[in-house]
Scaffold this motif. Structure first.
Motif, PDB file in Angstrom:
ATOM      1  N   GLY A 214       3.536  10.192  -0.646  1.00 48.86           N
ATOM      2  CA  GLY A 214       3.995  10.400  -2.016  1.00 48.86           C
ATOM      3  C   GLY A 214       5.472  10.143  -2.247  1.00 48.86           C
ATOM      4  N   ASN A 215       6.193   9.688  -1.232  1.00 50.16           N
ATOM      5  CA  ASN A 215       7.622   9.419  -1.367  1.00 50.16           C
ATOM      6  C   ASN A 215       7.844   7.911  -1.195  1.00 50.16           C
ATOM      7  N   ALA A 216       8.726   7.344  -2.001  1.00 56.38           N
ATOM      8  CA  ALA A 216       9.010   5.912  -1.873  1.00 56.38           C
ATOM      9  C   ALA A 216       9.382   5.571  -0.439  1.00 56.38           C
ATOM     10  N   ALA A 217       8.888   4.434   0.035  1.00 57.87           N
ATOM     11  CA  ALA A 217       9.173   3.969   1.388  1.00 57.87           C
ATOM     12  C   ALA A 217       9.273   2.452   1.371  1.00 57.87           C
TER      13      ALA A 217
ATOM     14  N   VAL B 107       5.102  -4.219  18.802  1.00 59.17           N
ATOM     15  CA  VAL B 107       5.406  -3.574  17.529  1.00 59.17           C
ATOM     16  C   VAL B 107       4.483  -4.115  16.447  1.00 59.17           C
ATOM     17  N   CYS B 108       4.032  -3.225  15.578  1.00 63.39           N
ATOM     18  CA  CYS B 108       3.273  -3.594  14.389  1.00 63.39           C
ATOM     19  C   CYS B 108       4.048  -3.056  13.189  1.00 63.39           C
ATOM     20  N   TYR B 109       4.175  -3.858  12.169  1.00 66.29           N
ATOM     21  CA  TYR B 109       4.894  -3.383  10.989  1.00 66.29           C
ATOM     22  C   TYR B 109       4.203  -3.884   9.731  1.00 66.29           C
ATOM     23  N   ALA B 110       4.500  -3.194   8.639  1.00 68.11           N
ATOM     24  CA  ALA B 110       3.951  -3.585   7.337  1.00 68.11           C
ATOM     25  C   ALA B 110       4.851  -3.038   6.246  1.00 68.11           C
ATOM     26  N   PRO B 111       5.001  -3.791   5.168  1.00 67.09           N
ATOM     27  CA  PRO B 111       5.695  -3.224   4.011  1.00 67.09           C
ATOM     28  C   PRO B 111       4.792  -2.178   3.361  1.00 67.09           C
TER      29      PRO B 111
ATOM     30  N   PRO C 200       0.808  -1.223   0.000  1.00 66.38           N
ATOM     31  CA  PRO C 200       0.000   0.000   0.000  1.00 66.38           C
ATOM     32  C   PRO C 200       0.842   1.274   0.000  1.00 66.38           C
ATOM     33  N   GLN C 201       0.234   2.314  -0.511  1.00 63.41           N
ATOM     34  CA  GLN C 201       0.780   3.663  -0.393  1.00 63.41           C
ATOM     35  C   GLN C 201      -0.049   4.346   0.690  1.00 63.41           C
ATOM     36  N   ILE C 202       0.629   4.983   1.642  1.00 59.82           N
ATOM     37  CA  ILE C 202      -0.084   5.534   2.786  1.00 59.82           C
ATOM     38  C   ILE C 202       0.146   7.031   2.923  1.00 59.82           C
ATOM     39  N   THR C 203      -0.742   7.648   3.664  1.00 57.76           N
ATOM     40  CA  THR C 203      -0.578   9.031   4.106  1.00 57.76           C
ATOM     41  C   THR C 203      -0.413   8.964   5.612  1.00 57.76           C
ATOM     42  N   MET C 204       0.674   9.500   6.119  1.00 57.42           N
ATOM     43  CA  MET C 204       0.975   9.357   7.542  1.00 57.42           C
ATOM     44  C   MET C 204       0.075  10.208   8.438  1.00 57.42           C
TER      45      MET C 204
END
Length: 184
Positions: free
Chosen positions: A96-99, A86-90, A43-47
């Motif tokens: 809008g910036n590669a992560a 801890v929770c994590y996800a790719p 996913p692409q996210i907005t923080m």
């Protein structure tokens, strides 16, 4: 003359291969993250850092990041100093910036730290986005490893980002939100 040039290129090739091998050897623990990022769509996210809160529990964080498949597990706080869960996800992008990944740390069931890992080649792009969004940072700081950071004071905590990118192109940068406890 051509013999000298040929020898120069042989030595240059050996040096480049040796340096590349050293970078890979020093980054072996990070390669699986890059493999996932290159093979899978995430996913692409907005923080929306301004909306994060130390009052958020895990369900509230999941609502904040819809469509993100968070993998969560408990761990001793001493393991990372950031939280007991801890929770994590790719992720493919943040704001809008590669992560690479999103990591969320909880302390006693409440959000304490949020981290977005940014690939080396997008460090400057993320710094520009943070500067455009939050303006010039206030007084910076240094990490426990002595790395200088840019720091923005938000009403709900601090937002830190490494001032400089690492020399190793396989190391990533982190945008780190450190929640401010409203009871302090």
């Amino acid at each position: 003359m051509t013999e000298v040039i040929g020898r120069f290129f042989k030595y240059l090739l050996v040096f480049v291969l040796g340096a590349g091998g050293l970078v890979l050897a020093l980054s072996h623990d990070r390669l699986h993250v890059y493999q996932s990022a290159l093979r899978e769509t995430s996913p692409q996210i907005t923080m929306r850092y301004e909306q994060l809160s130390v009052d958020m529990d895990e369900p509230a964080v999941r609502r904040h990041f819809p469509g993100v498949n968070l993998d969560c597990f408990g761990q001793p706080k001493e393991a990372n100093g950031l939280g007991d869960r801890v929770c994590y996800a790719p992720i493919d992008a943040a704001d809008g910036n590669a992560a690479l990944t999103l990591a969320l740390f909880f302390n006693k069931g409440r959000l304490s730290v949020a981290v977005v890992h940014v690939p080396w080649w997008r460090h400057v792009g993320m710094r520009k986005r943070l500067l455009a969004r939050y303006g010039e940072p206030g007084s910076g700081g240094v990490t426990d490893k002595g790395t200088p950071v840019l720091r923005w004071k938000l009403p709900n905590g601090d937002l830190d980002f490494g001032r400089d990118r690492d020399l190793n192109p396989l190391n990533w940068s982190g945008v780190v939100w450190l929640g401010k406890d409203s009871s302090r």
